[in-house]
Scaffold this motif. Sequence first.
Motif, PDB file in Angstrom:
ATOM      1  N   ARG A 142       0.860  -1.187   0.000  1.00 17.52           N
ATOM      2  CA  ARG A 142       0.000   0.000   0.000  1.00 17.52           C
ATOM      3  C   ARG A 142       0.891   1.229   0.000  1.00 17.52           C
ATOM      4  N   GLY A 143       0.271   2.340  -0.333  1.00 19.57           N
ATOM      5  CA  GLY A 143       0.977   3.613  -0.236  1.00 19.57           C
ATOM      6  C   GLY A 143       1.753   3.947  -1.501  1.00 19.57           C
ATOM      7  N   MET A 144       2.208   5.195  -1.528  1.00 20.61           N
ATOM      8  CA  MET A 144       2.794   5.720  -2.765  1.00 20.61           C
ATOM      9  C   MET A 144       4.102   5.035  -3.131  1.00 20.61           C
ATOM     10  N   PHE A 145       4.925   4.642  -2.134  1.00 22.47           N
ATOM     11  CA  PHE A 145       6.187   4.012  -2.515  1.00 22.47           C
ATOM     12  C   PHE A 145       5.917   2.678  -3.197  1.00 22.47           C
ATOM     13  N   TYR A 146       5.000   1.922  -2.614  1.00 19.83           N
ATOM     14  CA  TYR A 146       4.636   0.629  -3.224  1.00 19.83           C
ATOM     15  C   TYR A 146       4.104   0.828  -4.642  1.00 19.83           C
ATOM     16  N   GLU A 147       3.256   1.831  -4.799  1.00 20.26           N
ATOM     17  CA  GLU A 147       2.693   2.095  -6.130  1.00 20.26           C
ATOM     18  C   GLU A 147       3.796   2.457  -7.127  1.00 20.26           C
ATOM     19  N   GLU A 148       4.705   3.321  -6.716  1.00 22.72           N
ATOM     20  CA  GLU A 148       5.776   3.727  -7.624  1.00 22.72           C
ATOM     21  C   GLU A 148       6.714   2.554  -7.920  1.00 22.72           C
ATOM     22  N   TRP A 149       6.986   1.777  -6.866  1.00 23.86           N
ATOM     23  CA  TRP A 149       7.904   0.646  -7.031  1.00 23.86           C
ATOM     24  C   TRP A 149       7.345  -0.375  -8.010  1.00 23.86           C
ATOM     25  N   THR A 150       6.044  -0.619  -7.901  1.00 16.89           N
ATOM     26  CA  THR A 150       5.477  -1.676  -8.727  1.00 16.89           C
ATOM     27  C   THR A 150       4.987  -1.170 -10.085  1.00 16.89           C
ATOM     28  N   GLY A 151       4.602   0.098 -10.173  1.00 12.45           N
ATOM     29  CA  GLY A 151       4.031   0.542 -11.450  1.00 12.45           C
ATOM     30  C   GLY A 151       4.490   1.903 -11.928  1.00 12.45           C
ATOM     31  N   GLY A 152       5.359   2.555 -11.167  1.00 10.84           N
ATOM     32  CA  GLY A 152       5.765   3.914 -11.530  1.00 10.84           C
ATOM     33  C   GLY A 152       6.669   3.934 -12.757  1.00 10.84           C
ATOM     34  N   ARG A 153       6.690   5.065 -13.428  1.00  6.37           N
ATOM     35  CA  ARG A 153       7.521   5.183 -14.634  1.00  6.37           C
ATOM     36  C   ARG A 153       8.690   6.122 -14.392  1.00  6.37           C
ATOM     37  N   GLY A 154       9.782   5.862 -15.075  1.00 10.55           N
ATOM     38  CA  GLY A 154      10.905   6.801 -15.092  1.00 10.55           C
ATOM     39  C   GLY A 154      11.861   6.683 -13.916  1.00 10.55           C
ATOM     40  N   TRP A 155      11.661   5.664 -13.082  1.00 13.16           N
ATOM     41  CA  TRP A 155      12.523   5.523 -11.915  1.00 13.16           C
ATOM     42  C   TRP A 155      13.714   4.631 -12.199  1.00 13.16           C
ATOM     43  N   GLU A 156      14.829   4.934 -11.589  1.00 13.91           N
ATOM     44  CA  GLU A 156      15.934   3.978 -11.534  1.00 13.91           C
ATOM     45  C   GLU A 156      15.808   3.293 -10.169  1.00 13.91           C
ATOM     46  N   SER A 157      15.706   1.972 -10.186  1.00 23.14           N
ATOM     47  CA  SER A 157      15.374   1.253  -8.948  1.00 23.14           C
ATOM     48  C   SER A 157      16.519   0.363  -8.471  1.00 23.14           C
ATOM     49  N   TYR A 158      16.647   0.298  -7.173  1.00 27.09           N
ATOM     50  CA  TYR A 158      17.668  -0.552  -6.564  1.00 27.09           C
ATOM     51  C   TYR A 158      17.000  -1.407  -5.501  1.00 27.09           C
ATOM     52  N   GLU A 159      17.248  -2.721  -5.558  1.00 30.94           N
ATOM     53  CA  GLU A 159      16.746  -3.615  -4.516  1.00 30.94           C
ATOM     54  C   GLU A 159      17.944  -4.288  -3.867  1.00 30.94           C
ATOM     55  N   VAL A 160      18.055  -4.164  -2.568  1.00 33.00           N
ATOM     56  CA  VAL A 160      19.234  -4.703  -1.881  1.00 33.00           C
ATOM     57  C   VAL A 160      18.804  -5.529  -0.672  1.00 33.00           C
ATOM     58  N   LYS A 161      19.008  -6.842  -0.773  1.00 36.99           N
ATOM     59  CA  LYS A 161      18.642  -7.737   0.326  1.00 36.99           C
ATOM     60  C   LYS A 161      19.818  -7.888   1.304  1.00 36.99           C
ATOM     61  N   ALA A 162      19.496  -8.333   2.498  1.00 38.14           N
ATOM     62  CA  ALA A 162      20.521  -8.392   3.548  1.00 38.14           C
ATOM     63  C   ALA A 162      21.684  -9.305   3.179  1.00 38.14           C
ATOM     64  N   GLU A 163      21.366 -10.385   2.449  1.00 36.31           N
ATOM     65  CA  GLU A 163      22.462 -11.321   2.123  1.00 36.31           C
ATOM     66  C   GLU A 163      23.490 -10.680   1.180  1.00 36.31           C
ATOM     67  N   GLU A 164      23.105  -9.564   0.530  1.00 34.21           N
ATOM     68  CA  GLU A 164      24.056  -8.867  -0.343  1.00 34.21           C
ATOM     69  C   GLU A 164      24.902  -7.857   0.414  1.00 34.21           C
ATOM     70  N   CYS A 165      24.575  -7.629   1.676  1.00 33.65           N
ATOM     71  CA  CYS A 165      25.297  -6.602   2.433  1.00 33.65           C
ATOM     72  C   CYS A 165      26.476  -7.249   3.162  1.00 33.65           C
ATOM     73  N   PRO A 166      27.690  -6.852   2.829  1.00 34.59           N
ATOM     74  CA  PRO A 166      28.862  -7.513   3.419  1.00 34.59           C
ATOM     75  C   PRO A 166      29.016  -7.268   4.920  1.00 34.59           C
ATOM     76  N   ARG A 167      28.279  -6.283   5.445  1.00 30.77           N
ATOM     77  CA  ARG A 167      28.421  -5.995   6.878  1.00 30.77           C
ATOM     78  C   ARG A 167      27.410  -6.755   7.734  1.00 30.77           C
ATOM     79  N   ILE A 168      26.517  -7.513   7.086  1.00 26.50           N
ATOM     80  CA  ILE A 168      25.545  -8.306   7.849  1.00 26.50           C
ATOM     81  C   ILE A 168      25.913  -9.782   7.700  1.00 26.50           C
ATOM     82  N   SER A 169      26.202 -10.427   8.821  1.00 25.59           N
ATOM     83  CA  SER A 169      26.718 -11.799   8.733  1.00 25.59           C
ATOM     84  C   SER A 169      25.582 -12.808   8.583  1.00 25.59           C
TER      85      SER A 169
END
Length: 251
Positions: A172-199
């Motif tokens: 819900r909410g505007m971020f979800y709407e933009e993330w799933t259907g917004g136009r013109g955005w450059e998007s980055y998705e970063v999960k914890a397993e990709e973060c070298p500082r989280i074991s």
Amino acid sequence: MVALRDDLRLALDRAEFARALGLEPDPWQERLLRSASDRVLLNCCRQSGKSTMSGIIALHRALYHPRSLILCLAPALRQSQELFGKVLGFYRDLGRPIPAQAERKLSLELENGSRIVTLPGTDKTVRGFSDVALLIVDEASRVADELYFAIRPMLAVSGGGLIMLTTPYGKRGMFYEEWTGGRGWESYEVKAEECPRISPEFLEEERGALPSWVYRQEYECSFEETEDQVFTTEMVERAVTPEVAPLFGGA
Ligand SMILES: Nc1ncnc2c1ncn2[C@@H]1O[C@H](COP(=O)(O)OP(=O)(O)OP(=O)(O)O)[C@@H](O)[C@H]1O
Ligand SMILES: [Mg+2]
């Protein structure tokens, strides 16, 4: 200290600027820092460094583009202030390469005419700013839609940039709407397993301690069903699909 104002390399390359602050960017951070996009969405897990990166981008803009107005916004003042605190910390770490005209708890004004201003998350306080060079919205999935609608026009005349960063908070909410259907955005998705500082050990512990949907939301960038939702979004969507005729009331 390097003579920052004269250091073309840092002016032209925000990744180098981050390194000058003692941070070696993660691969996604490097991509973001090198990006020229002025519409950015960061759906990143907790503690991945999204506020830090936004703070670096804000300070870089203020130092190297005179007369830039940069706004830091979040659902609550405490959160905007935390982001601003990072900016101020970096500015001090660099030895205040451009002197401040005013260095306050909620704003920084530089002698080159740039300003970085912290805003609480209410729509009354954000109206009235114009000529915004960069707007940063932290914890964006929790920012009220009305506030988002109130801030967007501030970028209209200036052609300013917009960065929205967050962990997900339901479908819900505007971020979800933009993330799933917004136009013109450059998007980055970063999960914890990709973060070298989280074991992996820490993540295992969290997986055991948290309800699984909370774990997925905080560490796996997942938009989970809203807590107070009785029916899942998928159930509702299936219920209104035009392919299935309603049981009653159909023509
Ligand atoms: N490339 C990096 N190298 C070293 N430390 C980093 C790097 N990126 C981020 N950090 C550190 O990781 C910690 C978390 O960063 P930050 O507060 O920006 O994360 P966040 O994604 O905003 O987290 P939260 O969701 O909890 O607000 C900070 O201590 C920050 O200094
Ligand atoms: Mg943060």
